[in-house]
Scaffold this motif. Structure first.
Motif, PDB file in Angstrom:
ATOM      1  N   LEU A 187      -6.397  -1.794 -22.250  1.00 61.89           N
ATOM      2  CA  LEU A 187      -6.046  -0.957 -21.095  1.00 61.89           C
ATOM      3  C   LEU A 187      -6.082   0.530 -21.422  1.00 61.89           C
ATOM      4  CD1 LEU A 187      -3.161  -2.927 -19.351  1.00 61.89           C
ATOM      5  CD2 LEU A 187      -5.556  -2.794 -18.723  1.00 61.89           C
ATOM      6  N   LEU A 188      -5.812   0.859 -22.680  1.00 56.95           N
ATOM      7  CA  LEU A 188      -5.858   2.268 -23.074  1.00 56.95           C
ATOM      8  C   LEU A 188      -7.247   2.867 -22.890  1.00 56.95           C
ATOM      9  CD1 LEU A 188      -3.645   2.383 -26.292  1.00 56.95           C
ATOM     10  CD2 LEU A 188      -3.202   3.511 -24.115  1.00 56.95           C
ATOM     11  N   LYS A 189      -8.256   1.995 -22.844  1.00 58.22           N
ATOM     12  CA  LYS A 189      -9.629   2.504 -22.730  1.00 58.22           C
ATOM     13  C   LYS A 189     -10.163   2.442 -21.299  1.00 58.22           C
ATOM     14  CE  LYS A 189     -10.579   1.376 -27.529  1.00 58.22           C
ATOM     15  NZ  LYS A 189     -10.727   2.710 -28.109  1.00 58.22           N
ATOM     16  N   ILE A 190      -9.291   2.138 -20.371  1.00 60.60           N
ATOM     17  CA  ILE A 190      -9.695   2.073 -18.961  1.00 60.60           C
ATOM     18  C   ILE A 190      -9.425   3.428 -18.303  1.00 60.60           C
ATOM     19  CG2 ILE A 190      -9.156   0.960 -16.748  1.00 60.60           C
ATOM     20  CD1 ILE A 190     -10.039  -1.304 -18.252  1.00 60.60           C
ATOM     21  N   PRO A 191     -10.374   3.911 -17.503  1.00 53.44           N
ATOM     22  CA  PRO A 191     -10.150   5.208 -16.835  1.00 53.44           C
ATOM     23  C   PRO A 191      -8.969   5.152 -15.845  1.00 53.44           C
ATOM     24  CG  PRO A 191     -12.421   4.450 -16.559  1.00 53.44           C
ATOM     25  CD  PRO A 191     -11.681   3.332 -17.185  1.00 53.44           C
ATOM     26  N   PRO A 192      -8.321   6.300 -15.605  1.00 53.93           N
ATOM     27  CA  PRO A 192      -7.101   6.340 -14.800  1.00 53.93           C
ATOM     28  C   PRO A 192      -7.211   5.691 -13.419  1.00 53.93           C
ATOM     29  CG  PRO A 192      -7.512   8.455 -15.793  1.00 53.93           C
ATOM     30  CD  PRO A 192      -8.683   7.608 -16.126  1.00 53.93           C
ATOM     31  N   LYS A 193      -8.320   5.936 -12.724  1.00 56.57           N
ATOM     32  CA  LYS A 193      -8.407   5.395 -11.363  1.00 56.57           C
ATOM     33  C   LYS A 193      -8.341   3.864 -11.372  1.00 56.57           C
ATOM     34  CE  LYS A 193     -11.038   5.426  -7.098  1.00 56.57           C
ATOM     35  NZ  LYS A 193     -12.284   5.726  -6.400  1.00 56.57           N
ATOM     36  N   LEU A 233      -6.965   2.072 -13.667  1.00 50.91           N
ATOM     37  CA  LEU A 233      -5.615   1.663 -14.079  1.00 50.91           C
ATOM     38  C   LEU A 233      -4.696   1.575 -12.866  1.00 50.91           C
ATOM     39  CD1 LEU A 233      -4.995   3.668 -17.362  1.00 50.91           C
ATOM     40  CD2 LEU A 233      -5.226   1.200 -17.140  1.00 50.91           C
ATOM     41  N   LEU A 234      -4.835   2.542 -11.958  1.00 48.38           N
ATOM     42  CA  LEU A 234      -4.016   2.511 -10.741  1.00 48.38           C
ATOM     43  C   LEU A 234      -4.334   1.254  -9.928  1.00 48.38           C
ATOM     44  CD1 LEU A 234      -4.151   6.251  -9.605  1.00 48.38           C
ATOM     45  CD2 LEU A 234      -2.318   5.091 -10.833  1.00 48.38           C
ATOM     46  N   LYS A 235      -5.606   0.911  -9.908  1.00 47.41           N
ATOM     47  CA  LYS A 235      -6.019  -0.312  -9.197  1.00 47.41           C
ATOM     48  C   LYS A 235      -5.391  -1.542  -9.861  1.00 47.41           C
ATOM     49  CE  LYS A 235     -10.237  -1.820 -10.121  1.00 47.41           C
ATOM     50  NZ  LYS A 235     -11.715  -1.777 -10.188  1.00 47.41           N
ATOM     51  N   PHE A 236      -5.408  -1.563 -11.200  1.00 50.02           N
ATOM     52  CA  PHE A 236      -4.928  -2.742 -11.927  1.00 50.02           C
ATOM     53  C   PHE A 236      -3.406  -2.870 -11.947  1.00 50.02           C
ATOM     54  CE2 PHE A 236      -9.123  -2.705 -14.496  1.00 50.02           C
ATOM     55  CZ  PHE A 236      -9.743  -3.420 -13.483  1.00 50.02           C
ATOM     56  N   MET A 237      -2.709  -1.889 -11.392  1.00 48.05           N
ATOM     57  CA  MET A 237      -1.256  -2.052 -11.249  1.00 48.05           C
ATOM     58  C   MET A 237      -0.939  -3.252 -10.362  1.00 48.05           C
ATOM     59  SD  MET A 237       0.110   1.785 -10.708  1.00 48.05           S
ATOM     60  CE  MET A 237       0.619   2.797 -12.093  1.00 48.05           C
ATOM     61  N   CYS A 238      -1.913  -3.633  -9.536  1.00 43.84           N
ATOM     62  CA  CYS A 238      -1.715  -4.770  -8.634  1.00 43.84           C
ATOM     63  C   CYS A 238      -1.901  -6.124  -9.318  1.00 43.84           C
ATOM     64  CB  CYS A 238      -2.708  -4.692  -7.478  1.00 43.84           C
ATOM     65  SG  CYS A 238      -2.243  -3.497  -6.244  1.00 43.84           S
ATOM     66  N   VAL A 239      -2.358  -6.131 -10.558  1.00 45.59           N
ATOM     67  CA  VAL A 239      -2.647  -7.404 -11.220  1.00 45.59           C
ATOM     68  C   VAL A 239      -1.373  -8.251 -11.367  1.00 45.59           C
ATOM     69  CG1 VAL A 239      -3.358  -8.455 -13.406  1.00 45.59           C
ATOM     70  CG2 VAL A 239      -4.756  -6.675 -12.370  1.00 45.59           C
ATOM     71  N   ASN A 271     -14.869  -2.072 -13.344  1.00 42.38           N
ATOM     72  CA  ASN A 271     -15.203  -2.118 -11.918  1.00 42.38           C
ATOM     73  C   ASN A 271     -14.885  -3.454 -11.258  1.00 42.38           C
ATOM     74  OD1 ASN A 271     -16.181  -0.679  -9.667  1.00 42.38           O
ATOM     75  ND2 ASN A 271     -18.112  -1.822  -9.782  1.00 42.38           N
ATOM     76  N   LYS A 272     -14.130  -4.292 -11.978  1.00 49.39           N
ATOM     77  CA  LYS A 272     -13.836  -5.615 -11.412  1.00 49.39           C
ATOM     78  C   LYS A 272     -12.677  -5.535 -10.412  1.00 49.39           C
ATOM     79  CE  LYS A 272     -16.003  -8.544 -14.676  1.00 49.39           C
ATOM     80  NZ  LYS A 272     -17.291  -8.748 -14.000  1.00 49.39           N
ATOM     81  N   ALA A 318      -7.242   4.410  -5.134  1.00 50.65           N
ATOM     82  CA  ALA A 318      -7.798   3.711  -6.293  1.00 50.65           C
ATOM     83  C   ALA A 318      -8.491   2.410  -5.875  1.00 50.65           C
ATOM     84  CB  ALA A 318      -6.699   3.411  -7.307  1.00 50.65           C
ATOM     85  N   HIS A 319      -8.182   1.949  -4.672  1.00 50.43           N
ATOM     86  CA  HIS A 319      -8.780   0.697  -4.201  1.00 50.43           C
ATOM     87  C   HIS A 319      -9.963   0.952  -3.271  1.00 50.43           C
ATOM     88  CE1 HIS A 319      -5.575  -1.881  -5.837  1.00 50.43           C
ATOM     89  NE2 HIS A 319      -4.833  -0.812  -5.659  1.00 50.43           N
ATOM     90  N   GLU A 320     -10.266   2.229  -3.105  1.00 52.59           N
ATOM     91  CA  GLU A 320     -11.397   2.576  -2.238  1.00 52.59           C
ATOM     92  C   GLU A 320     -12.598   2.967  -3.098  1.00 52.59           C
ATOM     93  OE1 GLU A 320      -9.486   5.656  -0.124  1.00 52.59           O
ATOM     94  OE2 GLU A 320      -8.398   4.273   1.188  1.00 52.59           O
ATOM     95  N   GLY A 321     -13.687   3.200  -2.429  1.00 54.91           N
ATOM     96  CA  GLY A 321     -14.871   3.672  -3.151  1.00 54.91           C
ATOM     97  C   GLY A 321     -15.791   2.543  -3.527  1.00 54.91           C
ATOM     98  N   GLY A 322     -16.203   1.776  -2.555  1.00 47.96           N
ATOM     99  CA  GLY A 322     -17.206   0.742  -2.809  1.00 47.96           C
ATOM    100  C   GLY A 322     -16.609  -0.601  -3.151  1.00 47.96           C
ATOM    101  N   GLU A 323     -17.511  -1.563  -3.295  1.00 47.84           N
ATOM    102  CA  GLU A 323     -17.109  -2.933  -3.570  1.00 47.84           C
ATOM    103  C   GLU A 323     -16.757  -3.103  -5.040  1.00 47.84           C
ATOM    104  OE1 GLU A 323     -17.286  -5.957  -1.394  1.00 47.84           O
ATOM    105  OE2 GLU A 323     -16.767  -4.179  -0.205  1.00 47.84           O
TER     106      GLU A 323
END
Lengths: 217, 167
Positions: free
Chosen positions: A4-10, A12-18, B125-126, B156-161
């Motif tokens: 996770l440390l190598k994932i870009p910030p945007k 990471l925000l998405k993956f908070m939902c995991v 991108n997953k 963060a959840h936007e911007g394409g599929e």
């Protein structure tokens, strides 16, 4: 964690939902610090980008390596940003650790910026502060300097925040105020009035120059 | 480095034996194996047969392949090593996770970096759902809770599929 440390910030925000654990991990100060350290020290600069401001609220970015190695195509990407209102006028002046700072001044651990109260008008006559220690926002009380309708300009004099307020009617002179902060109270002192040409737009470019000649205190 | 210089004096290469959790033994030159910090410390403590209870034969074979290649690293074969690394990270996610946990246990920093970066690039991108599947994580949010977390960082959840595939 190492992954996770190598994932870009945007992302990471998405993956908070995991899962709740991922949310907890990604938002922990330890993780944020480690992530920042890793990206800032990256020798190949793969995370580093150059940001261009295309219009008032639209930013373009491109990856730094693509500028270094010219055989690669330099692509400009739209930056995903949270600025939803395109009418907000911004000047980007600086950035630190990936935070882009929109025209602000840094004094004693706090960032100050002049903001417009009404997004439709270009009248930055409010000042808000962000305390970097506890990340709290505050609106700063202003001295009564007449009907403010012309943008304030912030500066730093010595170790204090200062502001330049144009006098509304004639627009040929401006007052320079200095703010002192004592606990939660702020006080403003007018130190002098400067005369200038009507076009303040040009004048503000000289403001940094002017401040270097002001006496400290 | 003290031990490798002493072995070059005698002209004999010091050999070590690594034993996988399946009981298979691999004999290797010490100079190759000391890329791995955990083993290096054991060698310094005088071990020559090193049991690795957390690493199975399949994973250990891959790790030895990596260490052998990287022991050959010089200024002139950078490109070759780069290509080797590219091929090395092509396996399934499950194989990569096995390798990460072994590299972590053995403290092979270069390998750890390589694997984590490659996995990070692959999942970047997953979709959230795909990431849960890949890491075998069950979703412990209620739909309302998940919606709330999503709303906090909507952009963060936007911007394409996002990529829903699991490989």
């Amino acid at each position: 964690m190492e992954i996770l440390l190598k994932i870009p910030p945007k992302s990471l925000l998405k993956f908070m939902c995991v899962s709740k654990l991922w949310l907890q991990l990604i938002s922990s100060p330890e993780f944020v610090k480690a992530h920042l350290k890793l990206t800032a020290n990256d020798k190949e600069c793969i995370y580093h980008r150059v940001v261009f401001q295309e219009s008032a609220s639209n930013f373009k970015e491109c990856y730094l390596p693509s500028l270094f190695y010219k055989e690669r195509n330099t692509e400009l990407f739209d930056m995903g940003s949270t600025m939803e209102d395109p009418t907000i006028y911004t000047w980007t002046v600086d950035s630190v650790n990936g935070l882009i700072c929109m025209y602000s001044k840094f004094v004693d651990g706090k960032l100050y910026c002049a903001l417009s109260a009404d997004v439709d008008k270009f009248n930055m006559c409010n000042i808000i502060s962000l305390d970097l220690a506890d990340e709290t926002w505050r609106r700063i009380e202003l001295p009564s300097y007449g009907e403010g309708s012309y943008p304030l300009t912030l500066g730093v004099v010595g170790s204090d925040l200062s502001m330049l307020c144009p006098n509304c009617h004639e627009l040929t002179n401006s007052d320079v105020w200095i703010m002192k902060e004592c606990g939660s109270k702020v006080s403003w002192t007018k130190i002098f009035t400067v005369d200038h040409s009507k076009d303040l737009g040009e004048f503000i470019f000289f403001i940094h120059f002017l401040y270097t000649f002001l006496p400290v205190k | 480095m003290a031990s490798s210089s002493s072995s070059s004096k005698t002209g004999l290469k010091k050999m070590l034996t690594l034993k996988s959790s399946d009981g298979d033994e691999f004999e290797l030159e010490e100079s190759i194996v000391i890329q791995c910090q955990t083993i290096k410390h054991m060698v310094e403590d005088g071990f020559s047969l090193i049991p690795l209870q957390n690493v199975d034969t399949k994973t250990l074979t891959k790790i030895i392949e990596y260490m052998k290649k990287h022991a050959e690293k010089t200024e002139s074969n950078k490109e070759e090593i780069k290509n080797f690394n590219k091929e090395f990270v092509k396996g399934s996610f499950d194989d990569q996770f096995e390798l990460v946990s072994a590299a972590n246990y053995l403290h092979i920093n270069g390998l750890m970096d390589l694997l984590c970066q490659s996995i990070a690039d692959r999942i970047n991108n997953k979709s959230v759902r795909a990431v849960r599947e890949i890491f075998n994580i069950s979703n412990d949010y209620t739909p309302d809770e998940e919606e709330k977390v999503r709303d906090e960082h909507k952009w963060a959840h936007e911007g394409g599929e996002f990529d829903e595939s699991l490989d």
